[in-house]
Motif scaffolding. Structure first.
Motif, PDB file in Angstrom:
ATOM      1  N   ILE A 171      30.192  50.342  46.379  1.00  0.00           N
ATOM      2  CA  ILE A 171      30.690  49.623  45.204  1.00  0.00           C
ATOM      3  C   ILE A 171      31.732  48.587  45.618  1.00  0.00           C
ATOM      4  O   ILE A 171      31.713  47.438  45.136  1.00  0.00           O
ATOM      5  N   ARG A 172      32.642  48.949  46.496  1.00  0.00           N
ATOM      6  CA  ARG A 172      33.674  47.997  46.921  1.00  0.00           C
ATOM      7  C   ARG A 172      33.052  46.804  47.650  1.00  0.00           C
ATOM      8  O   ARG A 172      33.438  45.651  47.420  1.00  0.00           O
ATOM      9  N   ARG A 173      32.094  47.077  48.532  1.00  0.00           N
ATOM     10  CA  ARG A 173      31.440  45.966  49.231  1.00  0.00           C
ATOM     11  C   ARG A 173      30.717  45.061  48.243  1.00  0.00           C
ATOM     12  O   ARG A 173      30.756  43.823  48.365  1.00  0.00           O
ATOM     13  N   PHE A 174      30.085  45.660  47.254  1.00  0.00           N
ATOM     14  CA  PHE A 174      29.376  44.900  46.230  1.00  0.00           C
ATOM     15  C   PHE A 174      30.353  44.015  45.449  1.00  0.00           C
ATOM     16  O   PHE A 174      30.106  42.820  45.240  1.00  0.00           O
ATOM     17  N   ALA A 208      31.708  41.079  47.504  1.00  0.00           N
ATOM     18  CA  ALA A 208      30.698  40.041  47.697  1.00  0.00           C
ATOM     19  C   ALA A 208      30.479  39.232  46.426  1.00  0.00           C
ATOM     20  O   ALA A 208      30.465  37.992  46.449  1.00  0.00           O
ATOM     21  N   LYS A 209      30.297  39.909  45.296  1.00  0.00           N
ATOM     22  CA  LYS A 209      29.948  39.214  44.054  1.00  0.00           C
ATOM     23  C   LYS A 209      31.123  38.462  43.455  1.00  0.00           C
ATOM     24  O   LYS A 209      30.986  37.305  43.026  1.00  0.00           O
ATOM     25  N   VAL A 210      32.292  39.099  43.415  1.00  0.00           N
ATOM     26  CA  VAL A 210      33.438  38.454  42.774  1.00  0.00           C
ATOM     27  C   VAL A 210      33.963  37.308  43.631  1.00  0.00           C
ATOM     28  O   VAL A 210      34.345  36.254  43.114  1.00  0.00           O
ATOM     29  N   CYS A 211      33.973  37.487  44.948  1.00  0.00           N
ATOM     30  CA  CYS A 211      34.440  36.398  45.808  1.00  0.00           C
ATOM     31  C   CYS A 211      33.512  35.191  45.720  1.00  0.00           C
ATOM     32  O   CYS A 211      33.947  34.049  45.873  1.00  0.00           O
ATOM     33  N   ALA A 212      32.234  35.434  45.451  1.00  0.00           N
ATOM     34  CA  ALA A 212      31.281  34.328  45.380  1.00  0.00           C
ATOM     35  C   ALA A 212      31.384  33.558  44.067  1.00  0.00           C
ATOM     36  O   ALA A 212      31.187  32.340  44.045  1.00  0.00           O
ATOM     37  N   ARG A 213      31.716  34.257  42.968  1.00  0.00           N
ATOM     38  CA  ARG A 213      31.631  33.621  41.658  1.00  0.00           C
ATOM     39  C   ARG A 213      32.940  33.615  40.882  1.00  0.00           C
ATOM     40  O   ARG A 213      33.043  32.999  39.840  1.00  0.00           O
ATOM     41  N   GLY A 214      33.918  34.346  41.360  1.00  0.00           N
ATOM     42  CA  GLY A 214      35.177  34.430  40.638  1.00  0.00           C
ATOM     43  C   GLY A 214      35.179  35.605  39.681  1.00  0.00           C
ATOM     44  O   GLY A 214      34.139  36.141  39.303  1.00  0.00           O
TER      45      GLY A 214
END
Length: 616
Positions: free
Chosen positions: A37-40, A43-49
């Motif tokens: 979950i943390r890796r997910f 990855a997702k939040v850093c890419a899109r905010g």
């Protein structure tokens, strides 16, 4: 029938498609799932905010909540909703994170339209306990004694006035089985302040706190804690005990904001609380900033104003850095007061400061001023106190959605007697108007600034009794007077040029600077034109355009006033430019509105036209 865990080659997170599957997962697999979950999230939040730090700290706690309680049969209410990303992942919305906070995509807060698991979507702080109180009462009335009500509240939000009001009611009703989970990471946007924060620290580090008397036990709650919020088994065990009590319980859970992501864990200024696109390994923005923000420009202007005006002090409600008070805090720390997430208290405390002699400036998000409207009216304006409010994120804010758009302030504040409201069109005017505001001693003043990069200065071609004329078209008589509010001066100028050069419609663009109450100079300007069009990025009902139309009508000016603004609707998340375009508040939209209005005018007697704007 029990849900079984599919035997596939999918990742563990992909296989946990709903809370029922999660409850069948062996306990020894939970640490691996938490890592996934943390890796997910990184990855997702850093890419899109989105909100990164708060959710990284919620992983194990959310796993335990969904293993112990059966959502949506049991009610889970998150306060504030920006800590609910893990909840979204565990309730079937993993694919939606590819569109997180994008137009038409996954909301950054709980959303009733997205899932039956999201009961409450208001992302303003300190509300969850009151929701839980009402939910528990409703279930008692329905005879549903076997359904739990759980409110998850951060330590920062726990200090808000509504949270105390709800604790007061819940603790006095021993038959009301509400479980209050205090997610204590010692921070909101910054380290949590106040006596309650100190008390929580004593409970965290005092040892043997579960058996001791504390503020919660004195209010009538059973207290469990402190609990390691990153040990799912320990949290599960305590939650099971709390559920069995069948009475009001507080579970005090210790977590680490940004857990598992070193840049978030070590971020001293909480810049990774909410992020745009960033590099996962460093936490630094991946895109070069387009220029200084309005907030940063205000912060430097305020520090200069405070140096020039020794009576100026600043008040913030738990958001010192997000509202730009950092520079003043560095230069004049004794003159900056952070009262925590308590907007009503912040405003009336400012009233007390003003009564005692200083000139307080309350820096607050426009959307959060709604929560203290009564205090603005009765505690500040009624007493004609010189309090300045600087409303950050005024108008369309973008990806945070309907709860954060600062679109209500103009309509609300237009009703307040003796209040003066300015909307600077650029940062040069911001500094001038800020100086005027803090020098005004006859009542409250307001400055509103947007969430965006500050553009280039727009100089006036003439000035008339405080109104800046930004554009004068050709032709006599002139056709249209455009009256933009604040930064909408730029699209108004662009529209005026197109109307003049491509359609032969002569326009004047006039910036009132102080937009409420109506500047009398606009009366004579309006009388010299065939049509007046006001442009504001607030809800069009009751805003600046409405005030201008009423002013002209009361003084016998027959020129029709056509008000353009945001529709009276809850607008979805999206970028500020996109949402302004949808509402017809960009240059092409203004051109269309003027052409439509002039066509109606030329076809017959002037009639009121509907406001522009479309709800999503």
């Amino acid at each position: 029938m029990a849900t079984t865990l599919p035997d596939t080659s999918l990742s563990l997170l992909e296989r946990v498609a709903d809370p029922g599957v999660l409850r069948t997962l062996p306990a020894d697999r939970l640490p691996h799932l938490a890592d996934e979950i943390r890796r997910f999230l990184v990855a997702k939040v850093c890419a899109r905010g989105g909100h990164l730090g708060p959710n990284l700290g919620m992983v194990e706690l959310t796993l335990a909540l969904h293993r112990v309680f059966e959502s949506p049969r049991d009610a889970l209410v998150f306060d504030i909703g920006h800590q609910a990303y893990v909840h979204k992942l565990l309730t079937g919305r993993q694919k939606g994170f590819d569109t997180l906070r994008q137009p038409g995509g996954l909301s950054g807060y709980p959303s009733r339209a997205e899932s039956v698991h999201d009961l409450v979507e208001n992302s303003h702080a300190s509300t969850a306990l009151s929701y839980a109180d009402g939910l528990a009462e409703a279930r008692a009335l329905a005879g549903e004694s076997d359904r739990s009500v759980v409110a998850v509240i951060g330590d920062g939000a726990l200090g808000g006035g509504m949270a105390f009001e709800a604790l007061n009611n819940l603790g006095a009703a021993p038959e009301r089985p509400v479980i209050v989970v205090v997610n204590d990471n010692g921070r909101s946007y910054a380290p949590t302040t106040g006596a309650l924060a100190k008390h929580l620290s004593v409970l965290k580090y005092g040892g043997g706190a579960e058996a001791c008397r504390n503020v919660f036990t004195d209010l009538g709650f059973t207290y469990f804690g402190p609990v390691d919020g990153h040990n799912t088994r320990e949290v599960e065990s305590v939650l099971c005990r709390a559920r069995a009590m069948k009475r009001p319980v507080v579970v005090h859970v210790m977590t680490v904001k940004g857990k598992g992501h070193r840049p978030s864990e070590t971020d001293p200024s909480d810049c990774l609380h909410a992020v745009g696109a960033i590099a996962p390994d460093t936490g630094r923005p991946v895109a070069k900033a387009s220029g200084p923000s309005w907030t940063s420009e205000f912060g430097h202007a305020l520090a200069e104003a405070a140096a020039a005006h020794p009576k100026v002090v600043a008040v913030t409600a738990g958001m010192l850095l997000p509202t730009g008070l950092g520079p003043m805090k560095e230069r004049f720390p004794e003159r900056v007061f952070d009262v925590g997430i308590a907007e009503q208290h912040a405003v009336t405390s400012a009233a007390g400061l003003a009564t005692g002699g200083p000139h307080p400036l309350v820096a607050i998000y426009a959307t959060f001023l709604n929560r203290a409207f009564d205090q603005v009216v009765m505690d500040v304006a009624l007493h004609r106190l010189p309090v300045t409010f600087v409303l950050d994120r005024a108008g369309i804010t973008g990806p945070d959605g309907p709860s954060h758009h600062g679109m209500w302030d103009l309509g609300l504040l237009s009703m307040v007697p003796g209040l003066r409201l300015a909307a600077p069109r650029d940062t040069t005017r911001l500094r001038l108007l800020l100086d005027e505001a803090v020098a005004w001693s006859e009542g409250p003043t307001v400055l509103r600034i947007p969430k965006s990069s500050a553009g280039t200065p727009i100089e006036a071609v003439a000035s008339m009794d405080g109104v800046d004329v930004l554009y004068r078209g050709k032709g006599r008589p002139l056709d249209v007077l455009l009256v933009p509010v604040g930064p909408l001066a730029q699209p108004a100028l662009e529209a005026a040029h197109v109307l003049q050069t491509e359609h032969g419609i002569g326009c004047t663009v006039a910036d009132p600077r102080w937009v409420l109450p109506v500047n009398p100079a606009l009366e004579s300007l309006a009388a010299r034109h065939r049509l007046v069009v006001s442009v504001e990025d607030g809800v069009v009902t009751g805003g600046v355009g409405t005030a201008l139309a009423q002013w002209c009508q009361d003084r016998g000016v027959t020129t029709p006033v056509h008000a353009l603004g945001l529709p009276r609707a809850f607008l979805a998340h999206g970028s500020r430019p996109e949402l302004l375009t949808q509402a017809g508040l960009d240059a092409p939209g203004l051109v269309r509105a003027v052409l439509n209005a002039t066509a109606h005018r030329d076809a017959g007697p002037a009639v009121p036209l509907p406001a522009q704007g479309s709800a999503r």
